[in-house]
Design a protein around this motif. Structure first.
Motif, short mmCIF file in Angstrom:
data_model
loop_
_atom_site.label_atom_id
_atom_site.label_comp_id
_atom_site.label_asym_id
_atom_site.label_seq_id
_atom_site.Cartn_x
_atom_site.Cartn_y
_atom_site.Cartn_z
N LEU A 167 -8.57 11.71 -9.03
CA LEU A 167 -8.14 10.70 -9.98
C LEU A 167 -7.39 9.61 -9.22
O LEU A 167 -6.50 9.92 -8.43
CB LEU A 167 -7.23 11.29 -11.05
N ALA A 168 -7.76 8.35 -9.46
CA ALA A 168 -7.02 7.22 -8.91
C ALA A 168 -6.09 6.67 -9.98
O ALA A 168 -6.47 6.57 -11.15
CB ALA A 168 -7.98 6.13 -8.44
N THR A 169 -4.88 6.31 -9.57
CA THR A 169 -3.93 5.67 -10.47
C THR A 169 -3.35 4.43 -9.80
O THR A 169 -3.17 4.39 -8.59
CB THR A 169 -2.77 6.61 -10.86
N GLY A 170 -3.07 3.40 -10.60
CA GLY A 170 -2.44 2.19 -10.12
C GLY A 170 -1.14 1.96 -10.83
O GLY A 170 -0.95 2.40 -11.98
N SER A 171 -0.22 1.24 -10.18
CA SER A 171 1.14 1.17 -10.70
C SER A 171 1.80 -0.18 -10.43
O SER A 171 1.39 -0.95 -9.55
CB SER A 171 1.98 2.28 -10.04
N PHE A 172 2.87 -0.42 -11.17
CA PHE A 172 3.75 -1.56 -10.90
C PHE A 172 4.43 -1.43 -9.54
O PHE A 172 5.01 -2.40 -9.06
CB PHE A 172 4.80 -1.68 -12.01
N ASP A 173 4.39 -0.24 -8.94
CA ASP A 173 4.99 -0.10 -7.61
C ASP A 173 4.07 -0.63 -6.51
O ASP A 173 4.37 -0.47 -5.32
CB ASP A 173 5.40 1.35 -7.33
N GLU A 174 2.93 -1.25 -6.91
CA GLU A 174 2.00 -1.94 -6.02
C GLU A 174 1.15 -0.99 -5.18
O GLU A 174 0.47 -1.42 -4.25
CB GLU A 174 2.75 -2.93 -5.11
N THR A 175 1.15 0.28 -5.54
CA THR A 175 0.34 1.26 -4.81
C THR A 175 -0.73 1.87 -5.70
O THR A 175 -0.62 1.90 -6.92
CB THR A 175 1.19 2.41 -4.23
N VAL A 176 -1.77 2.37 -5.03
CA VAL A 176 -2.76 3.24 -5.64
C VAL A 176 -2.55 4.63 -5.08
O VAL A 176 -2.37 4.80 -3.86
CB VAL A 176 -4.19 2.76 -5.32
N ARG A 177 -2.55 5.61 -5.95
CA ARG A 177 -2.48 6.99 -5.50
C ARG A 177 -3.76 7.71 -5.89
O ARG A 177 -4.26 7.54 -7.00
CB ARG A 177 -1.27 7.72 -6.10
N LEU A 178 -4.28 8.49 -4.94
CA LEU A 178 -5.44 9.34 -5.19
C LEU A 178 -4.98 10.78 -5.26
O LEU A 178 -4.30 11.27 -4.34
CB LEU A 178 -6.48 9.16 -4.07
N TRP A 179 -5.33 11.45 -6.35
CA TRP A 179 -4.81 12.78 -6.64
C TRP A 179 -5.94 13.81 -6.63
O TRP A 179 -7.03 13.55 -7.14
CB TRP A 179 -4.16 12.82 -8.03
N ASP A 180 -5.65 14.98 -6.09
CA ASP A 180 -6.54 16.14 -6.21
C ASP A 180 -6.26 16.76 -7.57
O ASP A 180 -5.17 17.32 -7.79
CB ASP A 180 -6.26 17.14 -5.09
N ILE A 181 -7.22 16.68 -8.48
CA ILE A 181 -6.92 17.11 -9.85
C ILE A 181 -6.82 18.63 -9.96
O ILE A 181 -6.27 19.15 -10.93
CB ILE A 181 -7.94 16.56 -10.86
N ARG A 182 -7.33 19.36 -8.97
CA ARG A 182 -7.25 20.82 -9.03
C ARG A 182 -5.85 21.31 -8.70
O ARG A 182 -5.36 22.27 -9.29
CB ARG A 182 -8.28 21.43 -8.08
N THR A 183 -5.19 20.64 -7.74
CA THR A 183 -3.86 21.07 -7.30
C THR A 183 -2.74 20.18 -7.81
O THR A 183 -1.58 20.58 -7.81
CB THR A 183 -3.80 21.09 -5.76
N GLY A 184 -3.09 18.95 -8.20
CA GLY A 184 -2.07 17.98 -8.59
C GLY A 184 -1.42 17.30 -7.40
O GLY A 184 -0.48 16.51 -7.57
N GLY A 185 -1.92 17.57 -6.20
CA GLY A 185 -1.35 16.98 -5.00
C GLY A 185 -1.89 15.60 -4.72
O GLY A 185 -2.98 15.23 -5.16
N VAL A 186 -1.12 14.82 -3.94
CA VAL A 186 -1.52 13.47 -3.55
C VAL A 186 -2.41 13.55 -2.32
O VAL A 186 -2.04 14.15 -1.32
CB VAL A 186 -0.30 12.59 -3.26
N ILE A 187 -3.58 12.93 -2.40
CA ILE A 187 -4.49 12.86 -1.27
C ILE A 187 -4.16 11.67 -0.39
O ILE A 187 -4.10 11.76 0.84
CB ILE A 187 -5.95 12.77 -1.75
N SER A 188 -3.94 10.52 -1.03
CA SER A 188 -3.65 9.28 -0.30
C SER A 188 -2.77 8.38 -1.15
O SER A 188 -2.83 8.41 -2.38
CB SER A 188 -4.94 8.52 0.05
N VAL A 189 -1.97 7.57 -0.46
CA VAL A 189 -1.22 6.48 -1.08
C VAL A 189 -1.65 5.20 -0.39
O VAL A 189 -1.52 5.07 0.83
CB VAL A 189 0.30 6.68 -0.96
N ILE A 190 -2.17 4.26 -1.16
CA ILE A 190 -2.66 2.99 -0.61
C ILE A 190 -1.73 1.88 -1.06
O ILE A 190 -1.53 1.67 -2.27
CB ILE A 190 -4.09 2.69 -1.09
N SER A 191 -1.12 1.18 -0.11
CA SER A 191 -0.34 -0.01 -0.43
C SER A 191 -1.34 -1.14 -0.65
O SER A 191 -1.74 -1.84 0.28
CB SER A 191 0.62 -0.34 0.71
N ALA A 192 -1.72 -1.31 -1.90
CA ALA A 192 -2.93 -2.07 -2.21
C ALA A 192 -2.70 -3.54 -2.47
O ALA A 192 -3.58 -4.37 -2.18
CB ALA A 192 -3.62 -1.44 -3.42
#
Length: 347
Positions: free
Chosen positions: A130-155
């Protein structure tokens, strides 16, 4: 309740979009509904609201199947996984959540890590990310099975308003749009920015992005009341840097304040393909995809007591069913409803 900043226009100069009629008005939310999304099997539609709840509705019976109330602030977006069972929601409470819609309201993952409002979410076609975008100016990619963060992109250099995956099963792309006036196309594998699209020199905020069904173009909504179709993989002239090419402009709607969506509707009763956009004047605008002709509007109303069946506030949420000729729309706080529109052309 979130105050509306709508600016009603009667648009008697435009016809009602031919073939469209309201088949259901879904009530239950008590505040602005910025997000609606059909499940991929077409049987359900999800909604997210500033009343801090997400709801799942039966498309045929027009009844509520689930209501999820564990977010603490406004819900900003929802998205379905490919299985039409797992639903993601994002919120101003800085969280994304995953829901098992079979369980009667069970949150199966809480995705914490963003430091500001989470504005958008999109499942990868594989269903594992799952990709999420935020007011914090980053995109986070999440492993939906574990809930862990795969990557943080300063986008981006300003808040991110939308994230969306293309639909390729292998090596899908990710598009992000931002208040910094740009859309960026990312490799989902390397996390490299492949293209940056800046629609105008004024760096007008880009509030939504949507890939075409063939994944070759991207449709951008800007706060200049325009929906812009870009070829982001155009061949580069010899010796020059590859640049995205503006192919089509869709205009006539009003969008200068809100993060409104523009989408494609390709499952129609007559085989035509449409571009659809919400508007701050309470209507929904329909264009023919290829020739850019505005076919008309799904007509809104000035106020709740006004005659008609359309929305009576800013039309925020939009989604088209991939299975049936149906369109879902939702609106701001003076309305709070979801409407299902059927496309049926008379013979």
């Amino acid at each position: 309740m979130v105050d509306s900043l709508s600016e009603y226009r009667d648009r008697t100069d435009l016809p009602d979009a031919p073939g469209f009629s309201v088949s259901a008005t879904l009530t239950g939310h008590t505040d602005t509904v910025p997000a609606v999304k059909f499940s991929l099997d077409g049987r359900k539609v999800a909604s997210g609201s500033a009343d801090s709840t997400a709801k799942v509705w039966d498309v045929e019976k027009h009844t509520i199947l689930n209501s999820f109330a564990q977010h603490n602030y406004s819900i900003t977006d929802v998205d379905w996984n490919w299985d039409s069972v797992t639903l993601a929601s994002t919120s101003d409470d800085k969280l994304a959540r995953l829901w098992d819609t079979r369980s009667g309201g069970k949150c199966v993952q809480e995705l914490a890590g963003h430091t500001h409002h989470v504005t958008s979410c999109s499942f990868a076609p594989s269903g594992n990310v799952l990709a999420t975008g935020s007011f914090d100016e980053t995109v986070r990619l999440w492993d939906i099975r574990t809930g862990g963060v795969i990557s943080v992109i300063s986008a981006h250099s300003d808040p991110i308003m939308s994230v969306v995956y293309s639909k390729e099963q292998v090596k899908p792309l990710l598009a992000t749009s931002s208040l910094d006036g740009s859309c960026r196309i990312w490799s989902s594998q390397t996390k490299e920015c492949l293209r940056t699209i800046v629609p105008d020199e004024d760096k007008t905020p880009v509030v939504s992005a949507q890939f075409t069904p063939n994944n070759k173009y991207v449709l951008l909504s800007t706060l200049k009341s325009k929906a812009l179709l870009f070829d982001f993989i155009a061949d580069k002239p010899q010796g020059q840097e590859a640049r995205p090419v503006l192919k089509k402009t869709y205009s006539g709607h009003l969008n200068v304040k809100y993060a409104l969506k523009s989408i494609f509707m390709v499952k129609t009763d007559d085989g035509n393909k449409f571009v659809v956009s919400g508007s701050e004047d309470h209507h929904v605008y329909i264009w023919e995809l290829n020739n850019k002709t505005c076919l008309g509007v799904l007509r809104g109303r000035k106020a709740a007591e006004s005659k008609g069946t359309g929305h009576c506030d800013v039309t925020l949420g939009l989604d088209a069913s991939k299975v049936n000729p149906l369109l879902a729309t939702s609106a701001a706080s003076s309305d709070c409803t979801i409407k299902i529109w059927k496309h049926k052309v008379s013979t």
